[in-house]
Design a protein around this motif. Structure first.
Motif, short mmCIF file in Angstrom:
data_model
loop_
_atom_site.label_atom_id
_atom_site.label_comp_id
_atom_site.label_asym_id
_atom_site.label_seq_id
_atom_site.Cartn_x
_atom_site.Cartn_y
_atom_site.Cartn_z
N ASN A 1 -13.61 -6.14 5.94
CA ASN A 1 -12.60 -5.56 5.03
C ASN A 1 -13.09 -4.25 4.43
O ASN A 1 -12.34 -3.27 4.34
N LEU A 2 -14.36 -4.22 4.03
CA LEU A 2 -14.91 -3.03 3.40
C LEU A 2 -15.09 -1.88 4.40
O LEU A 2 -14.99 -0.72 4.03
N LEU B 1 0.80 -1.22 0.00
CA LEU B 1 0.00 0.00 0.00
C LEU B 1 0.84 1.28 0.00
O LEU B 1 0.27 2.37 -0.09
N ALA C 1 -10.55 5.28 3.07
CA ALA C 1 -10.92 6.20 2.00
C ALA C 1 -11.31 7.56 2.55
O ALA C 1 -10.90 8.61 2.04
N SER D 1 -13.25 -6.95 -3.13
CA SER D 1 -14.20 -7.27 -2.07
C SER D 1 -15.63 -7.22 -2.59
O SER D 1 -16.46 -8.09 -2.26
N LEU E 1 -11.66 -0.41 4.55
CA LEU E 1 -11.37 0.33 3.32
C LEU E 1 -12.18 1.63 3.27
O LEU E 1 -11.69 2.66 2.80
N LEU F 1 -8.46 -3.24 -3.97
CA LEU F 1 -8.93 -4.10 -2.89
C LEU F 1 -10.44 -3.98 -2.71
O LEU F 1 -11.14 -4.98 -2.46
N ALA F 2 -10.95 -2.75 -2.82
CA ALA F 2 -12.39 -2.53 -2.68
C ALA F 2 -13.16 -3.24 -3.78
O ALA F 2 -14.18 -3.89 -3.53
N ILE G 1 -5.92 0.63 -2.91
CA ILE G 1 -7.10 0.51 -2.06
C ILE G 1 -8.35 0.35 -2.92
O ILE G 1 -9.26 -0.42 -2.58
N GLU G 2 -8.39 1.06 -4.05
CA GLU G 2 -9.52 0.89 -4.97
C GLU G 2 -9.56 -0.56 -5.48
O GLU G 2 -10.64 -1.17 -5.56
#
Length: 251
Positions: free
Chosen positions: A39-40, A4, A47, A19, A43, A15-16, A12-13
């Motif tokens: 997880n979300l 990261l 964000a 998910s 995130l 990973l989002a 991060i986008e």
């Protein structure tokens, strides 16, 4: 994590999006759903902390339909592709994630109204994010985006997904009302109802125009809608049969 440290926003986008893909999966179960939501939540907090949306950006998200009522959208969360894959600069932020989670709830309500696992995930995520934003003093800036899927659900009188999901939505809304106050909550709820009504009227007019301008597409849309209704009726009949069989066995 070193992963990261470079291209943080794009990572991060990514990973989002991953998910969200898991939540769209037909293999989603309760255990996996709970982990994905955790997880979300992380995130979403990241964000907001790293790239907070200003009130004007949040308002624009509402106006531009980032969380608008599109029941007929295809289940294609990655239709735009990730920023990293396309080479574009990521604009990932919390309002984008709220919009995607709301889309997930709409898709389940439209395609599988008797199922509840995805909407349950969305509502729990919205509750966690509202708690976090309230602590940060930014819940009021995002309230319309957050309450929209909840308000839509409780105004659906069919309750096809069951009473438990309905009660969950009401509980989250009550919690948010306590966090922002009665007046702010009432104003946001009225605005959500107004926007939903406006969007539906706009779509109705667009479909009427489409019959004239593009009759082939209008016919295809009608066939798809009729097929969806037939499938929904089949599921209802199957559910009634299962309930009847269970009652017969316990009698």
């Amino acid at each position: 994590s070193e992963y990261l440290l470079s291209s943080t926003r794009e990572r991060i986008e990514e990973l989002a999006r991953s998910s969200l893909e898991q939540l769209h999966s037909s293999l989603l179960n309760t255990e996996l759903a709970e982990q994905v939501i955790k997880n979300l939540v992380f995130l979403g907090k990241a964000a907001h902390a790293l790239w907070p949306s200003s009130p004007s950006q949040t308002g624009a998200a509402n106006m531009n339909g980032e969380n608008s009522d599109h029941e007929e959208e295809e289940d294609a969360d990655d239709e735009e592709g990730s920023s990293e894959a396309s080479g574009a600069i990521s604009k990932f932020r919390l309002t984008w994630l709220i919009g995607r989670m709301s889309r997930l709830a709409r898709l389940e309500a439209g395609n599988s109204p008797q199922q509840a696992v995805k909407r349950r995930c969305v509502f729990h995520w919205l509750a966690a994010m509202s708690d976090y934003l309230s602590e940060q003093g930014h819940l009021e800036d995002n309230i319309r985006l957050i309450i929209e899927p909840l308000v839509k659900h409780i105004t659906d009188s069919t309750k096809q997904a069951g009473e438990e999901l309905h009660q969950l939505a009401e509980s989250v809304l009550s919690r948010i009302k306590g966090q922002v106050g009665r007046d702010v909550f009432a104003s946001a709820t009225r605005e959500v109802h107004r926007q939903v009504k406006q969007k539906r009227e706009e779509r109705k007019q667009q479909r009427l125009l489409e019959v004239v301008a593009n009759p082939a597409r209008a016919a295809q849309r009608k066939l798809k809608a009729n097929a969806s209704k037939r499938e929904s009726r089949k599921k209802k009949l199957l559910l009634k049969k299962k309930k009847f069989v269970l009652k017969s066995k316990t009698a």
